[in-house]
Every structure is written in structure tokens, then in C-alpha cells.
Design a protein around this motif. Structure first.
Motif, PDB file in Angstrom:
ATOM      1  N   THR A  69     -12.902 -44.735   4.881  1.00 39.66           N
ATOM      2  CA  THR A  69     -12.796 -44.461   3.611  1.00 39.66           C
ATOM      3  C   THR A  69     -11.132 -43.765   3.760  1.00 39.66           C
ATOM      4  O   THR A  69     -10.767 -42.741   4.327  1.00 39.66           O
ATOM      5  CB  THR A  69     -13.691 -43.241   3.017  1.00 39.66           C
ATOM      6  OG1 THR A  69     -13.100 -42.867   1.944  1.00 39.66           O
ATOM      7  CG2 THR A  69     -13.832 -42.353   3.843  1.00 39.66           C
ATOM      8  N   GLN A  70     -10.411 -44.490   3.056  1.00 44.83           N
ATOM      9  CA  GLN A  70      -8.984 -44.112   3.115  1.00 44.83           C
ATOM     10  C   GLN A  70      -8.379 -43.255   2.117  1.00 44.83           C
ATOM     11  O   GLN A  70      -9.250 -43.263   1.062  1.00 44.83           O
ATOM     12  CB  GLN A  70      -8.134 -45.355   3.335  1.00 44.83           C
ATOM     13  CG  GLN A  70      -8.209 -45.984   4.567  1.00 44.83           C
ATOM     14  CD  GLN A  70      -7.569 -47.483   4.375  1.00 44.83           C
ATOM     15  OE1 GLN A  70      -6.590 -47.957   4.895  1.00 44.83           O
ATOM     16  NE2 GLN A  70      -8.330 -48.185   3.691  1.00 44.83           N
ATOM     17  N   ASN A  71      -7.282 -42.520   2.121  1.00 41.15           N
ATOM     18  CA  ASN A  71      -6.920 -41.478   0.998  1.00 41.15           C
ATOM     19  C   ASN A  71      -6.446 -42.224  -0.088  1.00 41.15           C
ATOM     20  O   ASN A  71      -7.078 -42.344  -1.311  1.00 41.15           O
ATOM     21  CB  ASN A  71      -5.714 -40.678   1.636  1.00 41.15           C
ATOM     22  CG  ASN A  71      -5.198 -39.802   0.699  1.00 41.15           C
ATOM     23  OD1 ASN A  71      -5.791 -39.314  -0.236  1.00 41.15           O
ATOM     24  ND2 ASN A  71      -3.815 -39.918   0.520  1.00 41.15           N
ATOM     25  N   ASN A  72      -5.274 -43.134  -0.078  1.00 37.25           N
ATOM     26  CA  ASN A  72      -4.812 -43.667  -1.147  1.00 37.25           C
ATOM     27  C   ASN A  72      -4.016 -44.806  -0.929  1.00 37.25           C
ATOM     28  O   ASN A  72      -2.449 -44.647  -0.900  1.00 37.25           O
ATOM     29  CB  ASN A  72      -4.102 -42.685  -2.186  1.00 37.25           C
ATOM     30  CG  ASN A  72      -3.779 -43.088  -3.373  1.00 37.25           C
ATOM     31  OD1 ASN A  72      -3.847 -44.299  -3.869  1.00 37.25           O
ATOM     32  ND2 ASN A  72      -3.314 -42.285  -4.458  1.00 37.25           N
ATOM     33  N   VAL A  73      -4.469 -45.875  -0.751  1.00 34.77           N
ATOM     34  CA  VAL A  73      -3.636 -46.861   0.048  1.00 34.77           C
ATOM     35  C   VAL A  73      -2.378 -47.318  -0.772  1.00 34.77           C
ATOM     36  O   VAL A  73      -1.326 -47.668  -0.083  1.00 34.77           O
ATOM     37  CB  VAL A  73      -4.440 -48.293   0.165  1.00 34.77           C
ATOM     38  CG1 VAL A  73      -3.647 -49.288   0.449  1.00 34.77           C
ATOM     39  CG2 VAL A  73      -5.754 -47.997   1.198  1.00 34.77           C
ATOM     40  N   VAL A 131     -16.106 -51.800   7.708  1.00 33.18           N
ATOM     41  CA  VAL A 131     -16.293 -51.681   6.278  1.00 33.18           C
ATOM     42  C   VAL A 131     -15.086 -50.903   5.881  1.00 33.18           C
ATOM     43  O   VAL A 131     -15.057 -49.449   6.039  1.00 33.18           O
ATOM     44  CB  VAL A 131     -17.684 -51.017   5.789  1.00 33.18           C
ATOM     45  CG1 VAL A 131     -17.676 -50.843   4.406  1.00 33.18           C
ATOM     46  CG2 VAL A 131     -18.657 -51.523   6.388  1.00 33.18           C
ATOM     47  N   VAL A 132     -14.161 -51.336   4.982  1.00 31.81           N
ATOM     48  CA  VAL A 132     -13.033 -50.960   4.749  1.00 31.81           C
ATOM     49  C   VAL A 132     -13.104 -50.514   3.376  1.00 31.81           C
ATOM     50  O   VAL A 132     -12.940 -51.202   2.273  1.00 31.81           O
ATOM     51  CB  VAL A 132     -11.725 -51.795   4.965  1.00 31.81           C
ATOM     52  CG1 VAL A 132     -10.380 -51.117   4.685  1.00 31.81           C
ATOM     53  CG2 VAL A 132     -11.802 -52.037   6.442  1.00 31.81           C
ATOM     54  N   LEU A 133     -12.857 -49.203   2.977  1.00 33.32           N
ATOM     55  CA  LEU A 133     -12.882 -48.564   1.612  1.00 33.32           C
ATOM     56  C   LEU A 133     -11.633 -47.514   1.347  1.00 33.32           C
ATOM     57  O   LEU A 133     -10.816 -47.052   2.392  1.00 33.32           O
ATOM     58  CB  LEU A 133     -14.139 -47.612   1.353  1.00 33.32           C
ATOM     59  CG  LEU A 133     -15.517 -48.411   1.672  1.00 33.32           C
ATOM     60  CD1 LEU A 133     -16.632 -47.288   1.562  1.00 33.32           C
ATOM     61  CD2 LEU A 133     -15.731 -49.505   0.883  1.00 33.32           C
ATOM     62  N   ASP A 134     -11.163 -47.562   0.178  1.00 40.83           N
ATOM     63  CA  ASP A 134      -9.923 -46.955  -0.509  1.00 40.83           C
ATOM     64  C   ASP A 134     -10.508 -45.802  -1.573  1.00 40.83           C
ATOM     65  O   ASP A 134     -10.975 -46.440  -2.610  1.00 40.83           O
ATOM     66  CB  ASP A 134      -8.985 -47.734  -0.761  1.00 40.83           C
ATOM     67  CG  ASP A 134      -7.666 -47.097  -1.440  1.00 40.83           C
ATOM     68  OD1 ASP A 134      -6.961 -47.610  -2.302  1.00 40.83           O
ATOM     69  OD2 ASP A 134      -7.406 -45.625  -1.065  1.00 40.83           O
ATOM     70  N   ALA A 135     -10.039 -44.541  -1.310  1.00 41.89           N
ATOM     71  CA  ALA A 135     -10.465 -43.471  -2.183  1.00 41.89           C
ATOM     72  C   ALA A 135      -9.645 -43.541  -3.461  1.00 41.89           C
ATOM     73  O   ALA A 135     -10.083 -42.889  -4.489  1.00 41.89           O
ATOM     74  CB  ALA A 135     -10.694 -42.190  -1.644  1.00 41.89           C
ATOM     75  N   GLY A 136      -8.226 -44.189  -3.477  1.00 39.48           N
ATOM     76  CA  GLY A 136      -7.381 -44.116  -4.446  1.00 39.48           C
ATOM     77  C   GLY A 136      -7.100 -42.829  -4.857  1.00 39.48           C
ATOM     78  O   GLY A 136      -6.642 -42.484  -6.099  1.00 39.48           O
ATOM     79  N   GLY A 137      -7.039 -41.559  -4.020  1.00 36.38           N
ATOM     80  CA  GLY A 137      -6.488 -40.445  -3.955  1.00 36.38           C
ATOM     81  C   GLY A 137      -7.705 -39.492  -4.589  1.00 36.38           C
ATOM     82  O   GLY A 137      -7.482 -38.410  -5.206  1.00 36.38           O
ATOM     83  N   ASP A 138      -8.805 -40.240  -5.056  1.00 39.77           N
ATOM     84  CA  ASP A 138      -9.753 -39.507  -5.847  1.00 39.77           C
ATOM     85  C   ASP A 138     -10.902 -38.755  -4.802  1.00 39.77           C
ATOM     86  O   ASP A 138     -11.811 -39.346  -4.307  1.00 39.77           O
ATOM     87  CB  ASP A 138     -10.305 -40.585  -6.732  1.00 39.77           C
ATOM     88  CG  ASP A 138     -11.436 -40.018  -7.721  1.00 39.77           C
ATOM     89  OD1 ASP A 138     -12.077 -38.801  -7.536  1.00 39.77           O
ATOM     90  OD2 ASP A 138     -11.649 -40.408  -8.709  1.00 39.77           O
ATOM     91  N   VAL A 139     -10.947 -37.476  -4.997  1.00 38.95           N
ATOM     92  CA  VAL A 139     -11.931 -36.635  -3.936  1.00 38.95           C
ATOM     93  C   VAL A 139     -13.437 -37.219  -4.284  1.00 38.95           C
ATOM     94  O   VAL A 139     -14.153 -37.529  -3.346  1.00 38.95           O
ATOM     95  CB  VAL A 139     -11.717 -35.228  -4.084  1.00 38.95           C
ATOM     96  CG1 VAL A 139     -12.768 -34.526  -3.188  1.00 38.95           C
ATOM     97  CG2 VAL A 139     -10.208 -34.746  -3.676  1.00 38.95           C
TER      98      VAL A 139
END
Length: 317
Positions: A31-35, A61-69
Motif C-alpha cells: 500500500t503506497q502513499n500517493n502515487v 497486490v499493488v494498492l495506492d492510498a492516494g494520500g488518504d490515511v
């Protein structure tokens, strides 16, 4: 390797290798921060996907949090429910994600923190951190700036402003601490007059710098937590006709490198998102393989200035 993300949910891939079932491989979630926020994170994701695809023993499994905690915490919960073998997290907020990391550890899933560490209270729940030493980066940026001031003969009178990263974000906190602690050690008479966040955003950093230029008639140096923000500050100074300011950043982006080539931007810290991504994946594999992995698994990030930039390849991000 089968890659899955939040946009495309596919059936579980069965893989065989010499008669061995896929169960012998590793299912690793990230789970990434904000791609989309900057080119570093975009390049990191691409490099991570390429490294995972090149490894037949990895199901990613590649996910992106979009900067949202809140979104990142939900993604952690989802990865735990999927019973992945390991989770890599690029934290949106080093404090807020601790309960989710703790829950993963309780479920028997090792967590590897990438790029920006979580707060120290969460360390007992982390298998390893893979990334740069951000405090050292901040300290090296202070040394770059101080050395330039000494070369110019203004080390006893220079005034500096700082544009930090996203508030609450460990990388921002650590780079600021490294700079704040080191600058008075090497240049005790330099005055750090103000720090404001630029949130890793070039446009916001340009506005921050515009406000600094209105507020302060005398600015000799600008330290930015990354080159994306540093170039935003540079653009504000150019638009205002303010010359002679020394710009120093961290994480040398291509725009920073190009500004150095033009003689407008003095120095930065060289950091590769490809190395960052590949190191994170390899750290997870090593942990799952039972190898002895250090808790703080740093890769080197050297100083780069106009004087030595010929020794470095232009960043691709």
C-alpha cells in the motif's frame, strides 16, 4: 507473477515451477502513499511492478492510498483479510498507521516499511524498514548549503528559509530534523528564519516562496525537502526577479538536475526510486525467506551539486 490492484480483481493464479505449486511462492501486498503526487512515487510504483513481474515466486497486490490515511488503513485491513504473506507499506502518516501495522503483526504477517518510516512507537510491529536515511539526507543538505555559503564568504550573515514536506509524514519530519540539527553545527551563524510546509507539491511550494519573498527582503538560501518543492521555490524567485539565492533540495528530481545544469539550483541529494522499490521488494522476500535482515535497511544517498553532477546520471523521474 500475477499483479493485482484495486482496479482489477482477478482470480487466483496457480503457478508451477518444476512441479511445485504456487503455494511455494510469496503473496506480497503493498500500500503506497500517493502515487500521483509526484514523479518519484510514480516511478517507484512502475519499478516495483517491474521487479515483481520479473520474479516468478512473487504474487503482488499493488494498492495506492492516494494520500488518504483512512484509505490506507482500510487497505491494510484488506491485505490482512487476503492473508498475504507480507505487507509493504509506504505510510501516509507515520503515527496514524501504527494500529493497522500492529494488527498485521498480530495476524502473523510481517510488515516492511518502505521509503518513509513509521513513528518509533510502531517499531516493535515492523520486520524491517527499507529506504533512505532521511535524517542523514537533511544533514547532508545542510552541509551542502553551508559549504556554498563559506565559498561565498557569507557564512556569518546568511539567512535561510525552509520548505518542508507533508506535515506528519516521517520523511518530512526527519529531513527537517537532519537539516535543523546539522546547520548550526557546521554554520552556527546562519539564521534559519522560517519553515513552512510545501506538501511535496511544486505549485504550493511556489506560493510558500512567494510569501517568503514578500515577508523577507534578505534571503540567501532555500532548503526544500525535495527538488520538486525546491524548483517551485526557484520559479517564485525567478518570477520576482530575486537573484543570488542558493537553492538546495533532497531527492534529486530531473527538474532539479536540469536547474542545476542551468546554474540556477545549487545542490541536492541523489536518490533513486528504482533502487527504493527494488530494495523494498527484496527486503520482503528476504524476511519471508528467513534471512537475517537489519531493522534499518538503508541504501546510500550521496550529495550532488553543480560541481560533481557529471558523476551522476540524470534522474528519470
Amino acid at each position: 507473477m500475477k499483479l493485482r490492484n484495486a482496479l482489477a480483481v482477478t482470480t487466483t493464479l496457480a503457478m508451477t515451477c518444476g512441479g511445485a505449486a504456487w503455494a511455494d511462492g510469496f503473496k506480497i501486498g503493498i500500500t503506497q502513499n500517493n502515487v500521483g503526487v509526484d514523479s518519484y512515487q510514480t516511478t517507484y510504483e512502475k519499478a516495483f511492478i517491474e521487479a515483481a513481474e520479473a520474479n516468478d515466486n512473487v504474487d503482488a497486490v499493488v494498492l495506492d492510498a492516494g494520500g488518504d490515511v483512512a484509505r490506507q488503513i482500510a487497505q491494510m485491513e484488506d491485505l490482512i483479510q487476503q492473508e498475504v504473506d507480507a505487507i509493504i507499506i509506504w505510510p501516509t502518516n507515520g503515527e496514524a498507521v501504527i494500529p493497522a501495522v500492529r494488527k498485521a503483526k498480530k495476524a502473523g504477517i510481517p510488515v516492511i516499511v518502505t521509503n518513509s518510516n513509521i513513528a518509533e512507537a510502531g517499531f516493535p510491529f515492523v520486520a524491517s524498514f527499507s529506504g533512505p536515511d532521511n535524517i542523514t539526507q537533511g544533514a547532508r543538505s545542510a552541509e551542502i548549503m553551508c559549504d556554498k555559503f563559506k565559498e561565498m564568504g557569507i557564512e556569518n550573515e546568511a539567512r535561510v528559509v525552509q520548505i518542508s514536506g507533508q506535515p506528519g509524514y516521517t520523511t518530512a519530519i526527519e529531513r527537517q530534523k537532519g537539516f535543523d540539527d546539522r546547520l548550526p553545527e557546521v554554520c552556527p551563524n546562519v539564521d534559519l528564519v522560517e519553515t513552512q510546509p510545501g506538501d511535496w507539491n511544486r505549485e504550493k511550494s511556489q506560493k510558500v516562496m512567494e510569501a517568503f519573498l514578500v515577508k523577507y527582503d534578505d534571503i540567501d538560501g532555500v532548503y526544500a525537502g525535495d527538488d520538486n518543492m525546491g524548483v517551485g521555490a526557484l520559479n517564485a524567485a525567478k518570477a520576482a526577479g530575486r537573484e543570488g539565492i542558493i537553492f538546495v533540495g533532497a531527492t534529486n528530481f530531473s527538474v532539479g538536475y536540469e536547474a542545476m545544469e542551468r546554474g540556477e539550483y545549487w545542490g541536492s541529494i541523489y536518490q533513486s526510486p528504482v533502487d527504493d522499490a527494488e530494495a523494498a521488494l527484496q527486503t520482503a522476500i528476504d524476511v519471508l525467506s528467513g534471512k537475517d535482515v537489519p531493522f534499518l535497511n538503508y541504501f546510500d544517498t550521496p550529495k550532488i551539486t553543480q560541481d560533481n553532477m557529471g558523476d551522476f546520471t540524470k534522474p528519470v523521474f
